[in-house]
Design an enzyme around this catalytic site. Sequence first.
Site, PDB file in Angstrom:
ATOM      1  N   GLU A 126      17.910  -0.202   5.273  1.00  0.00           N
ATOM      2  CA  GLU A 126      17.477  -1.685   5.399  1.00  0.00           C
ATOM      3  C   GLU A 126      18.579  -2.354   4.573  1.00  0.00           C
ATOM      4  O   GLU A 126      18.314  -3.300   4.015  1.00  0.00           O
ATOM      5  CB  GLU A 126      16.214  -1.892   4.655  1.00  0.00           C
ATOM      6  CG  GLU A 126      14.978  -1.503   5.546  1.00  0.00           C
ATOM      7  CD  GLU A 126      14.613  -1.877   6.961  1.00  0.00           C
ATOM      8  OE1 GLU A 126      15.559  -2.680   7.468  1.00  0.00           O
ATOM      9  OE2 GLU A 126      13.783  -1.434   7.549  1.00  0.00           O
ATOM     10  N   HIS A 149      11.591  -3.490  -0.754  1.00  0.00           N
ATOM     11  CA  HIS A 149      10.706  -3.504   0.296  1.00  0.00           C
ATOM     12  C   HIS A 149       9.693  -2.494   0.187  1.00  0.00           C
ATOM     13  O   HIS A 149      10.086  -1.411  -0.150  1.00  0.00           O
ATOM     14  CB  HIS A 149      11.779  -3.169   1.488  1.00  0.00           C
ATOM     15  CG  HIS A 149      10.975  -2.922   2.610  1.00  0.00           C
ATOM     16  ND1 HIS A 149       9.976  -3.579   3.362  1.00  0.00           N
ATOM     17  CD2 HIS A 149      11.135  -1.763   3.352  1.00  0.00           C
ATOM     18  CE1 HIS A 149       9.649  -3.083   4.553  1.00  0.00           C
ATOM     19  NE2 HIS A 149      10.339  -1.883   4.508  1.00  0.00           N
ATOM     20  N   HIS A 151       5.598  -0.939   1.875  1.00  0.00           N
ATOM     21  CA  HIS A 151       4.783  -0.880   2.954  1.00  0.00           C
ATOM     22  C   HIS A 151       3.309  -1.174   2.235  1.00  0.00           C
ATOM     23  O   HIS A 151       2.491  -0.327   2.282  1.00  0.00           O
ATOM     24  CB  HIS A 151       4.654   0.338   3.707  1.00  0.00           C
ATOM     25  CG  HIS A 151       5.919   0.679   4.450  1.00  0.00           C
ATOM     26  ND1 HIS A 151       6.367   1.841   5.054  1.00  0.00           N
ATOM     27  CD2 HIS A 151       7.065  -0.019   4.525  1.00  0.00           C
ATOM     28  CE1 HIS A 151       7.398   1.716   5.369  1.00  0.00           C
ATOM     29  NE2 HIS A 151       8.045   0.590   5.254  1.00  0.00           N
ATOM     30  N   GLU A 179      -5.102 -16.836  -9.773  1.00  0.00           N
ATOM     31  CA  GLU A 179      -3.686 -16.800 -10.136  1.00  0.00           C
ATOM     32  C   GLU A 179      -2.832 -16.859  -9.280  1.00  0.00           C
ATOM     33  O   GLU A 179      -1.434 -17.146  -9.476  1.00  0.00           O
ATOM     34  CB  GLU A 179      -3.552 -15.553 -11.092  1.00  0.00           C
ATOM     35  CG  GLU A 179      -3.437 -14.192 -10.125  1.00  0.00           C
ATOM     36  CD  GLU A 179      -2.996 -12.999 -11.004  1.00  0.00           C
ATOM     37  OE1 GLU A 179      -2.307 -13.094 -11.907  1.00  0.00           O
ATOM     38  OE2 GLU A 179      -3.255 -11.885 -10.338  1.00  0.00           O
ATOM     39  N   HIS A 220       4.372  -4.162   9.086  1.00  0.00           N
ATOM     40  CA  HIS A 220       5.476  -3.228   8.611  1.00  0.00           C
ATOM     41  C   HIS A 220       5.243  -3.338   7.019  1.00  0.00           C
ATOM     42  O   HIS A 220       5.074  -2.232   6.510  1.00  0.00           O
ATOM     43  CB  HIS A 220       6.805  -3.541   9.117  1.00  0.00           C
ATOM     44  CG  HIS A 220       7.957  -2.612   8.411  1.00  0.00           C
ATOM     45  ND1 HIS A 220       9.132  -2.281   9.285  1.00  0.00           N
ATOM     46  CD2 HIS A 220       8.132  -2.189   7.442  1.00  0.00           C
ATOM     47  CE1 HIS A 220       9.910  -1.803   8.533  1.00  0.00           C
ATOM     48  NE2 HIS A 220       9.214  -1.418   7.345  1.00  0.00           N
TER      49      HIS A 220
HETATM   50  P1  13P Z   1      15.012   4.047   4.531  1.00  0.00           P
HETATM   51  O1  13P Z   1      14.342   5.390   4.087  1.00  0.00           O
HETATM   52  O2  13P Z   1      16.065   3.935   5.322  1.00  0.00           O
HETATM   53  O3  13P Z   1      14.978   3.040   3.127  1.00  0.00           O
HETATM   54  O4  13P Z   1      13.796   3.211   5.298  1.00  0.00           O
HETATM   55  C1  13P Z   1      12.587   3.071   4.778  1.00  0.00           C
HETATM   56  C2  13P Z   1      11.889   1.782   5.576  1.00  0.00           C
HETATM   57  O5  13P Z   1      10.927   1.536   4.812  1.00  0.00           O
HETATM   58  C3  13P Z   1      12.400   1.221   6.604  1.00  0.00           C
HETATM   59  O6  13P Z   1      11.838  -0.188   6.861  1.00  0.00           O
HETATM   60 ZN    ZN Z   2       9.959  -0.334   5.838  1.00  0.00          ZN
END
Ligand code: 13P
Ligand code: ZN
Length: 281
Positions: A126, A149, A151, A179, A220
């Site tokens: 990413e 980033h 999940h 908050e 995602h």
């Molecule tokens: P990477 O392992 O390449 O960082 O990918 C993980 C991910 O969350 C892709 O969206």
């Molecule tokens: Zn991801």
Amino acid sequence: MSTSYTASAGYIGGTAAPFIEEMSEITHHMWSLGWDELNGGNISYLLDEAEVAKYIDIREAQRVINLTFPVTELAGKYFIVTGSGKYFRNVIKDPEANLGVLRVSASGESVEVLWGLRNGAVPTSELASHFMSHIERLKVDSTHRIVLHTHATNVIAMTFTHDLNELQFTKTLWEMCTECLVVFPDGVGVIPWMVPGSSDIGRATADKMKDYRVVVWPQHGIFVTGATMDATFGLVETIEKAAIVYNLIGGREIKQKITDRQLADLAQAFRVTPKAGILEV
Ligand code: 13P
Ligand code: ZN
């Protein structure tokens, strides 16, 4: 003063560079929270050259990796990033295999690996979303440093049942915990579902980063930015907490909630300006 480099670069007298410690600690927390299963999630952290040079030999690149998306705006800048396919669970055990320190080349068309990413590992898939987001956030905030980033489980769940209109999504999050409005008065951006790991999703994410510090990727995860690890991580925690509350409420009858008037009063009391076009007062 000359700097001496030991065999185990990244460390001075057995002490790891603070930026390596921060990345190891935060990835461990994120994995513990269940947000970063398998290789899920990635982080990039903009570093000062002088800080990197204290711990790592910046004179010679170990190898060069070409980018498919030129980032001339970041030429000469240093980052520590998570590796692609690397598990957050493992970072703390072996930072040098799972993290890498990079310098963007003068042309902005490649990155030089200065430390880490052992055994031919490469930066996160990413990287386009990260680098393009750094470019946009730096334009509006000179203190910006981190793109994260993850999940985040409940944010993902919320993108199944909630409308993806970003103003409505923001308002619901604000309504879930008192908050929230104070922590992210600027709201959250939302992009449509897209194939991850591409320059296209990078451009769409970065486009939202012109106005938002947070961008939700439906089904995602979430992209969050900030000046420090504490601020960036705290922002995800707060949004994820609001999403937990939303999911706990589920379809059950709501008997009372924070009204728009109360949200406006809250904003005034804490001297924040809510994103326009959301509150009806
Ligand atoms: P990477 O392992 O390449 O960082 O990918 C993980 C991910 O969350 C892709 O969206
Ligand atoms: Zn991801």
